[in-house]
Design a protein around this motif. Structure first.
Motif, PDB file in Angstrom:
ATOM      1  N   ILE A  75     -12.875  14.823  25.148  1.00  0.00           N
ATOM      2  CA  ILE A  75     -11.878  14.583  24.097  1.00  0.00           C
ATOM      3  C   ILE A  75     -11.573  15.896  23.378  1.00  0.00           C
ATOM      4  N   TYR A  76     -12.617  16.630  23.028  1.00  0.00           N
ATOM      5  CA  TYR A  76     -12.400  17.906  22.341  1.00  0.00           C
ATOM      6  C   TYR A  76     -11.532  18.843  23.179  1.00  0.00           C
ATOM      7  N   TRP A  77     -11.900  19.080  24.430  1.00  0.00           N
ATOM      8  CA  TRP A  77     -11.180  20.043  25.255  1.00  0.00           C
ATOM      9  C   TRP A  77      -9.759  19.612  25.576  1.00  0.00           C
ATOM     10  N   ASN A  78      -9.542  18.318  25.705  1.00  0.00           N
ATOM     11  CA  ASN A  78      -8.214  17.844  26.078  1.00  0.00           C
ATOM     12  C   ASN A  78      -7.296  17.555  24.893  1.00  0.00           C
ATOM     13  N   LEU A  79      -7.859  17.243  23.745  1.00  0.00           N
ATOM     14  CA  LEU A  79      -7.010  16.805  22.635  1.00  0.00           C
ATOM     15  C   LEU A  79      -7.202  17.561  21.324  1.00  0.00           C
ATOM     16  N   CYS A  80      -8.337  18.177  21.117  1.00  0.00           N
ATOM     17  CA  CYS A  80      -8.649  18.649  19.768  1.00  0.00           C
ATOM     18  C   CYS A  80      -8.830  20.144  19.590  1.00  0.00           C
ATOM     19  N   ARG A  81      -9.052  20.874  20.642  1.00  0.00           N
ATOM     20  CA  ARG A  81      -9.465  22.267  20.467  1.00  0.00           C
ATOM     21  C   ARG A  81      -8.442  23.127  19.742  1.00  0.00           C
ATOM     22  N   ASP A  82      -7.180  22.779  19.783  1.00  0.00           N
ATOM     23  CA  ASP A  82      -6.162  23.560  19.086  1.00  0.00           C
ATOM     24  C   ASP A  82      -5.608  22.846  17.855  1.00  0.00           C
ATOM     25  N   ASN A  83      -6.286  21.809  17.420  1.00  0.00           N
ATOM     26  CA  ASN A  83      -5.805  21.010  16.293  1.00  0.00           C
ATOM     27  C   ASN A  83      -6.485  21.485  15.013  1.00  0.00           C
ATOM     28  N   ASP A  84      -5.707  21.966  14.059  1.00  0.00           N
ATOM     29  CA  ASP A  84      -6.287  22.501  12.829  1.00  0.00           C
ATOM     30  C   ASP A  84      -6.821  21.422  11.893  1.00  0.00           C
ATOM     31  N   LYS A  85      -6.598  20.156  12.214  1.00  0.00           N
ATOM     32  CA  LYS A  85      -7.132  19.069  11.392  1.00  0.00           C
ATOM     33  C   LYS A  85      -8.526  18.607  11.854  1.00  0.00           C
ATOM     34  N   PHE A  86      -8.991  19.142  12.980  1.00  0.00           N
ATOM     35  CA  PHE A  86     -10.306  18.792  13.502  1.00  0.00           C
ATOM     36  C   PHE A  86     -11.393  19.437  12.649  1.00  0.00           C
ATOM     37  N   LYS A  87     -12.339  18.611  12.153  1.00  0.00           N
ATOM     38  CA  LYS A  87     -13.370  19.102  11.235  1.00  0.00           C
ATOM     39  C   LYS A  87     -14.723  19.341  11.887  1.00  0.00           C
ATOM     40  N   GLY A  88     -14.998  18.712  13.028  1.00  0.00           N
ATOM     41  CA  GLY A  88     -16.297  18.893  13.664  1.00  0.00           C
ATOM     42  C   GLY A  88     -16.789  17.619  14.329  1.00  0.00           C
ATOM     43  N   PHE A  89     -18.071  17.609  14.633  1.00  0.00           N
ATOM     44  CA  PHE A  89     -18.689  16.512  15.370  1.00  0.00           C
ATOM     45  C   PHE A  89     -19.684  15.777  14.482  1.00  0.00           C
ATOM     46  N   LEU A  90     -19.816  14.477  14.727  1.00  0.00           N
ATOM     47  CA  LEU A  90     -20.764  13.648  13.991  1.00  0.00           C
ATOM     48  C   LEU A  90     -21.748  12.998  14.956  1.00  0.00           C
ATOM     49  N   LEU A  91     -22.967  12.810  14.481  1.00  0.00           N
ATOM     50  CA  LEU A  91     -24.001  12.092  15.228  1.00  0.00           C
ATOM     51  C   LEU A  91     -24.792  11.214  14.270  1.00  0.00           C
ATOM     52  N   SER A  92     -25.463  10.229  14.811  1.00  0.00           N
ATOM     53  CA  SER A  92     -26.320   9.406  13.962  1.00  0.00           C
ATOM     54  C   SER A  92     -27.679  10.065  13.743  1.00  0.00           C
ATOM     55  N   ASP A  93     -28.122  10.901  14.683  1.00  0.00           N
ATOM     56  CA  ASP A  93     -29.396  11.591  14.549  1.00  0.00           C
ATOM     57  C   ASP A  93     -29.253  13.021  15.075  1.00  0.00           C
ATOM     58  N   ILE A  94     -28.988  13.933  14.177  1.00  0.00           N
ATOM     59  CA  ILE A  94     -28.753  15.325  14.572  1.00  0.00           C
ATOM     60  C   ILE A  94     -30.016  15.988  15.127  1.00  0.00           C
ATOM     61  N   GLU A  95     -31.190  15.505  14.715  1.00  0.00           N
ATOM     62  CA  GLU A  95     -32.447  16.084  15.204  1.00  0.00           C
ATOM     63  C   GLU A  95     -32.597  15.893  16.712  1.00  0.00           C
ATOM     64  N   LYS A  96     -32.141  14.763  17.235  1.00  0.00           N
ATOM     65  CA  LYS A  96     -32.222  14.510  18.677  1.00  0.00           C
ATOM     66  C   LYS A  96     -31.319  15.468  19.457  1.00  0.00           C
ATOM     67  N   PHE A  97     -30.197  15.833  18.879  1.00  0.00           N
ATOM     68  CA  PHE A  97     -29.269  16.747  19.549  1.00  0.00           C
ATOM     69  C   PHE A  97     -29.850  18.146  19.618  1.00  0.00           C
ATOM     70  N   GLY A  98     -30.481  18.578  18.535  1.00  0.00           N
ATOM     71  CA  GLY A  98     -31.155  19.867  18.534  1.00  0.00           C
ATOM     72  C   GLY A  98     -30.294  21.078  18.220  1.00  0.00           C
TER      73      GLY A  98
END
Length: 98
Positions: A14-37
């Protein structure tokens, strides 16, 4: 403004196809950021969803598979207007918002 929920295959596509050039994109969310690392993905901050103030001007794009979409909406996004939650599987989410 909008976030992508997830950091896996779906979210990255989704990011690469739709969001990478969108200035309204704020970032990514997760329910447990510790698992992502990691705290960043593609130069954007990865935040834990329960620590982010999601206001009326913020949308959430679900970058997860069908099974996880229902679980995430049920646990974290029921207080958000359904029109602000964008999913690749909208009919699946209808049962959550009934």
């Amino acid at each position: 403004q909008f976030y992508i929920y997830g950091c896996g295959v779906w979210a990255r596509k989704i990011y690469w196809n739709l969001c990478r050039d969108n200035d309204k994109f704020k970032g990514f969310l997760l329910s447990d950021i510790e698992k992502f690392g990691h705290k960043n993905l593609y130069g954007f901050e990865v935040k834990q969803i329960d620590k982010v103030d999601i206001n009326q001007d913020t949308d959430i794009v679900l970058g997860v598979n069908k099974a996880n979409a229902v679980d995430i909406v049920s646990k974290y996004l029921t207080s958000i207007d359904e029109e602000r939650v964008i999913s690749l599987f909208p009919n699946t989410l209808a049962e959550v918002y009934e």
